[in-house]
Enzyme design. Sequence first.
Site, short mmCIF file in Angstrom:
data_model
loop_
_atom_site.label_atom_id
_atom_site.label_comp_id
_atom_site.label_asym_id
_atom_site.label_seq_id
_atom_site.Cartn_x
_atom_site.Cartn_y
_atom_site.Cartn_z
N TRP A 322 0.91 -1.15 -0.17
CA TRP A 322 -0.24 -0.08 0.17
C TRP A 322 0.92 1.17 0.09
O TRP A 322 0.70 2.01 -0.11
CB TRP A 322 -0.89 0.10 1.36
CG TRP A 322 -1.79 1.21 0.63
CD1 TRP A 322 -2.98 1.82 0.60
CD2 TRP A 322 -1.11 2.49 2.22
NE1 TRP A 322 -2.67 2.65 1.60
CE2 TRP A 322 -2.61 3.73 1.94
CE3 TRP A 322 -0.05 2.97 3.01
CZ2 TRP A 322 -2.38 5.01 3.01
CZ3 TRP A 322 -0.75 3.87 3.66
CH2 TRP A 322 -1.38 4.47 3.10
N HIS A 323 2.07 1.29 0.21
CA HIS A 323 2.94 1.93 0.60
C HIS A 323 3.40 3.04 -0.29
O HIS A 323 3.93 3.77 -0.82
CB HIS A 323 3.84 1.88 1.85
CG HIS A 323 3.21 2.15 3.27
ND1 HIS A 323 2.67 1.85 3.64
CD2 HIS A 323 3.05 3.60 3.70
CE1 HIS A 323 2.35 2.08 5.27
NE2 HIS A 323 2.38 3.32 5.14
N GLY A 324 3.89 1.57 -1.12
CA GLY A 324 4.24 2.16 -2.70
C GLY A 324 4.56 0.19 -3.41
O GLY A 324 4.94 -0.03 -2.86
N PHE A 466 2.08 8.57 -0.65
CA PHE A 466 0.71 7.06 -0.91
C PHE A 466 -0.26 7.10 -1.07
O PHE A 466 -0.56 5.79 -1.20
CB PHE A 466 1.53 6.34 0.63
CG PHE A 466 3.40 6.74 0.60
CD1 PHE A 466 3.87 5.74 -0.16
CD2 PHE A 466 3.74 7.50 2.14
CE1 PHE A 466 5.66 6.17 -0.49
CE2 PHE A 466 4.94 6.75 2.12
CZ PHE A 466 5.55 6.71 1.38
#
Length: 466
Positions: A322-324, A466
């Site tokens: 999810w963060h990248g 993000f």
Amino acid sequence: MSYLSIEFGLLFIAFFALYWGCRLSPKIQNGLLLVSSYLIVGSYSWQFALILFIYTCVIYLFSLLIAASKCHAKRWLVLGLCVSIINLALFKYFDFFRYELQYLFNLLNFPILLPAITLLIPIGISFYTFHSVSYLVSVKKKEFPVAKFWDFALFLSFFPSIIAGPINRAKDFLPQINVAQPREILEPFRAFTLLIFAVIKVYCVGGLISEHWVKPIFANPLEFSVIDLLVGLYGYAMQIYLNFSGYTDLVTGIALLLGFRLPINFNLPYLALNLRDFWGRWHISLSRWIRDYIYIPLGGNRRGLVQTQINVMLAMLLSGLWHGAGINFIIWGAFHGIGIVVLNIGDRYLGKDWITRRSPTVARLLTWHYVCFTWLFFYCESLPDALEYLTALVHNFSIQPLYAGDFLVICFIYFSYPMCKNFTQWFIIQLTRIPHIFLPFVFICILWMVIYIAPSGMPNFIYANF
């Protein structure tokens, strides 16, 4: 437009006056909030605003279908969630997975050529996707009736939290939109305190740490000693905390001034005694969202020790992804998952909180260093960059340290950090003791000092990526 810019500050003051000029009509206030939210999203790109509106319409349609269907509500929910995930995956992960799949096809000699499509990631897409998921699930659980369309549109686009959170739950936030009685400014002294802290954290202290410790050391890690490299890691851990918690302070303060409450997102995370404790203090709204919408639906801890650890790993891997869209973020999530799995196994066979019960200081230091180690993969743009830093960290013992004094400063900050526990409340009390006529001068003096000390340039919000 940065929320810390002078332009935004002036526009917000004008908006604030207009907004409270319509105090007797919450519906008009909601309309002003909705228009301003879309204007802010559109200031990045008009396509982003259009994508958000189309997405809002589609998800709202699914909520109507879920509420109206007695036999097929679950099917509509699953389909709605699939649409949300596909939308997020298309814009945020298409290029990453296209590259990896193409590499796999070439390796297996499959004559398949995936199209190369450049897609810009719409601002706030991760956050309004999470908001919409909580809404659909709540409608399915009948926690509330289907919201009015424009209330739902405001819930997804609310400008203080759309850029970088925190993640709002529909059942908590929609009632704040759909109100009949006039709103009030909430906790004004706390709101202004949070705004001041935000400017100090992000603009001043976080900026100085980045400029003097993080950027120069991470730029050429092979040239620095182990002590210097630790300063870089510790510095980035401090910077990302100051940056993200500062952003949360800023938008929480703005929301309070508009009569809304946002969820608590940080609670002194570097006082954590283990990784579970850390995730109960860091980005709390995300941690709870992952727990409630990923970990528990997978089975949580109800299906035995082994399945519990698999669920933990899946949840943390998804958190990293999810963060990248990059291998480094997946590794970052994997390390946090592995750490929690090891902690769970230790609790099972050595007793719960085995280290903490013997030495809380050792437990806190171990947690701090493990978290700092994982931040390395979070900061570096590629795996080779991270491995280069790790190589220097285990080999550069003979190089003369340049940041030995800074290392001692960081140690002092770390061990004095617990003293900040009640600082916010103390500062609020001091503000209440100052005559109201002098408060604007106090704020102006603080802001002037911050701008004077802070490095030049406008700092970015890390989590806005993000």
